[in-house]
Design a protein around this motif. Structure first.
Motif, PDB file in Angstrom:
ATOM      1  N   ASP A 249       0.830  -1.205   0.000  1.00 51.56           N
ATOM      2  CA  ASP A 249       0.000   0.000   0.000  1.00 51.56           C
ATOM      3  C   ASP A 249       0.870   1.262   0.000  1.00 51.56           C
ATOM      4  O   ASP A 249       0.542   2.259  -0.662  1.00 51.56           O
ATOM      5  N   GLU A 250       1.979   1.214   0.708  1.00 50.79           N
ATOM      6  CA  GLU A 250       2.832   2.380   0.836  1.00 50.79           C
ATOM      7  C   GLU A 250       3.695   2.647  -0.402  1.00 50.79           C
ATOM      8  O   GLU A 250       4.231   3.735  -0.554  1.00 50.79           O
TER       9      GLU A 250
ATOM     10  N   SER B 263      -1.458   2.532  -7.552  1.00 51.42           N
ATOM     11  CA  SER B 263      -2.812   2.222  -8.012  1.00 51.42           C
ATOM     12  C   SER B 263      -3.860   2.754  -7.049  1.00 51.42           C
ATOM     13  O   SER B 263      -3.581   3.017  -5.874  1.00 51.42           O
ATOM     14  N   GLU B 264      -5.071   2.870  -7.542  1.00 52.53           N
ATOM     15  CA  GLU B 264      -6.175   3.353  -6.721  1.00 52.53           C
ATOM     16  C   GLU B 264      -6.640   2.291  -5.733  1.00 52.53           C
ATOM     17  O   GLU B 264      -7.095   2.607  -4.633  1.00 52.53           O
ATOM     18  N   ALA B 265      -6.502   1.021  -6.118  1.00 49.93           N
ATOM     19  CA  ALA B 265      -7.001  -0.075  -5.288  1.00 49.93           C
ATOM     20  C   ALA B 265      -5.929  -1.133  -5.077  1.00 49.93           C
ATOM     21  O   ALA B 265      -5.016  -1.300  -5.893  1.00 49.93           O
ATOM     22  N   ILE B 266      -6.068  -1.859  -3.974  1.00 48.79           N
ATOM     23  CA  ILE B 266      -5.213  -3.004  -3.654  1.00 48.79           C
ATOM     24  C   ILE B 266      -6.101  -4.238  -3.559  1.00 48.79           C
ATOM     25  O   ILE B 266      -7.163  -4.207  -2.924  1.00 48.79           O
TER      26      ILE B 266
ATOM     27  N   TYR C 111      -9.688  -3.226  -1.689  1.00 43.98           N
ATOM     28  CA  TYR C 111     -10.047  -1.989  -0.993  1.00 43.98           C
ATOM     29  C   TYR C 111      -9.424  -0.800  -1.711  1.00 43.98           C
ATOM     30  O   TYR C 111      -8.458  -0.935  -2.457  1.00 43.98           O
ATOM     31  N   ARG C 112      -9.982   0.364  -1.450  1.00 44.32           N
ATOM     32  CA  ARG C 112      -9.480   1.597  -2.040  1.00 44.32           C
ATOM     33  C   ARG C 112      -8.371   2.160  -1.149  1.00 44.32           C
ATOM     34  O   ARG C 112      -8.557   2.321   0.063  1.00 44.32           O
ATOM     35  N   ARG C 113      -7.217   2.466  -1.731  1.00 43.98           N
ATOM     36  CA  ARG C 113      -6.048   2.875  -0.955  1.00 43.98           C
ATOM     37  C   ARG C 113      -6.275   4.137  -0.139  1.00 43.98           C
ATOM     38  O   ARG C 113      -5.748   4.283   0.970  1.00 43.98           O
ATOM     39  N   GLU C 114      -7.039   5.062  -0.654  1.00 48.49           N
ATOM     40  CA  GLU C 114      -7.222   6.342   0.025  1.00 48.49           C
ATOM     41  C   GLU C 114      -7.925   6.213   1.365  1.00 48.49           C
ATOM     42  O   GLU C 114      -7.952   7.152   2.168  1.00 48.49           O
TER      43      GLU C 114
ATOM     44  N   SER D 269      -7.023   4.348   3.860  1.00 48.12           N
ATOM     45  CA  SER D 269      -6.069   4.008   4.933  1.00 48.12           C
ATOM     46  C   SER D 269      -6.418   2.679   5.589  1.00 48.12           C
ATOM     47  O   SER D 269      -6.099   2.442   6.764  1.00 48.12           O
TER      48      SER D 269
ATOM     49  N   ALA E 168      -5.175  -0.325   5.040  1.00 47.62           N
ATOM     50  CA  ALA E 168      -4.033  -1.180   5.353  1.00 47.62           C
ATOM     51  C   ALA E 168      -3.438  -0.855   6.715  1.00 47.62           C
ATOM     52  O   ALA E 168      -3.146  -1.765   7.513  1.00 47.62           O
TER      53      ALA E 168
END
Length: 334
Positions: free
Chosen positions: A96-97, A101-104, A187-190, A192, A194
């Motif tokens: 994630d860090e 990309s927008e999603a993981i 999930y969407r990275r924005e 938080s 993770a």
């Protein structure tokens, strides 16, 4: 806006030995049968100390453009290195860090792609995708043996258990509290997610909570849905076709040829190891003959790590087992 294929990065764990064999087959099946997701970025993570991967594995990663990441010792606490399932939140946060990309999308190594999983794109109003494959590890409410375990976990996370939504499991259609299989989710990275997921898993282990029914085996799985709820993530439940479970212990009660035929991702557990291999291959022959032909050419999985690395792995396993025993002795069994 809906995520594009290029907006998803997949992450998985890999370690020398059995998991190495599983990860290789998982990523190759994604590249072969993942359809529009076949070219998505994949990062395989080794989150804790252990023997190195084989040269053959590194060559396969290069062939399929799999990025390989080994976490530095200072990136992961060694306190819970005995817990295999803590590899997951550490690996997710590390990717994630660094991902753009927008999603993981998380992938367990014992997944097999058999056709395009076309439901994995996040919609404009969605931030979390997961499947409630079965109720094992979940709770149906007050009279459930696992209710006290869930109640204790919710207290640690400062959540009101009665505020949790209810979901239906795909297999039994059981009504259970907010719970999802952690083998495949997006999930969407924005959001938080993770960071919060790792923090919550750690908090629960720090609290030394253990279920009288299942111990702490489902910690990462129970925490998955609770974290999504805690962050207010907008959920879309994935259909069973995207996390279709199969294994030797459930085959007689769960297996359906029609269900397997509809599957895009098979969560096969022990199905590709020698003991159950003939049955698994026969089932695939009847439902996904192209996949069966490819797998038959490979044969059942085995631990192909060199002897010295298998020996090192065995020693580490014994050391971690002793640490786990100490942890277990200090747990409150609820």
């Amino acid at each position: 806006m809906t995520t594009k294929i290029s907006d998803i990065t997949f992450v998985c764990c890999v370690e020398s030995g059995s998991l190495e064999s599983q990860t290789i087959r998982m990523v190759e099946s994604l590249r072969r049968y993942g359809g529009k997701f076949a070219t998505a970025p994949v990062i395989a993570v080794t989150p804790r100390f252990g023997p190195p991967l084989s040269r053959k594995t590194r060559q396969i990663f290069d062939r399929y453009q799999i990025e390989y990441l080994v976490l530095r010792s200072d990136m992961r606490s060694n306190y819970y290195s005995w817990n295999n399932f803590m590899n997951k939140p550490y690996a997710i946060l590390s990717v994630d860090e660094r991902a753009k990309s927008e999603a993981i999308g998380w992938l367990d190594s014992d997944l097999l792609f058999v056709s395009e999983p076309d439901k994995l794109n996040l919609g404009s109003d969605e931030s979390f995708l997961a499947c409630t494959s079965d109720p094992i590890g979940g709770t149906t409410g007050l009279k459930d043996p696992l209710e006290s375990y869930w109640l204790s976990i919710c207290r640690v996370l400062n959540l009101d258990i009665e505020s949790l939504p209810w979901v239906l499991s795909e297999m039994e259609k059981a009504r259970i509290r907010y719970y999802f299989n952690s083998g495949m989710f997006v999930y969407r990275r924005e959001t938080s997610f993770a960071k919060q997921y790792l923090e919550n898993c750690t908090k629960i282990l720090d609290a030394h909570i253990s279920s009288k029914v299942c111990g702490y085996f489902f910690t990462d799985q129970v925490t998955l849905g609770l974290t999504a709820f805690q962050l207010g993530l907008h959920l879309r439940s994935l259909p069973y076709s995207h996390n279709s479970c199969m294994g030797s212990s459930t085959h007689n009660t769960w297996y359906s040829e029609d269900t397997l035929r509809k599957a895009c991702i098979v969560h096969y557990h022990d199905s590709m190891w020698p003991a159950f291999w003939p049955t698994f291959i026969e089932c695939l022959h009847n439902t996904h003959p192209e996949v069966e032909k490819w797998l038959s050419s490979l044969g059942p999985m085995s631990n192909q790590a060199p002897f010295q690395w298998r020996l090192m792995g065995a020693v580490l396993k014994k050391i971690r087992a002793r640490t786990e025993t100490t942890y277990k002795q200090n747990c409150l069994h609820v």
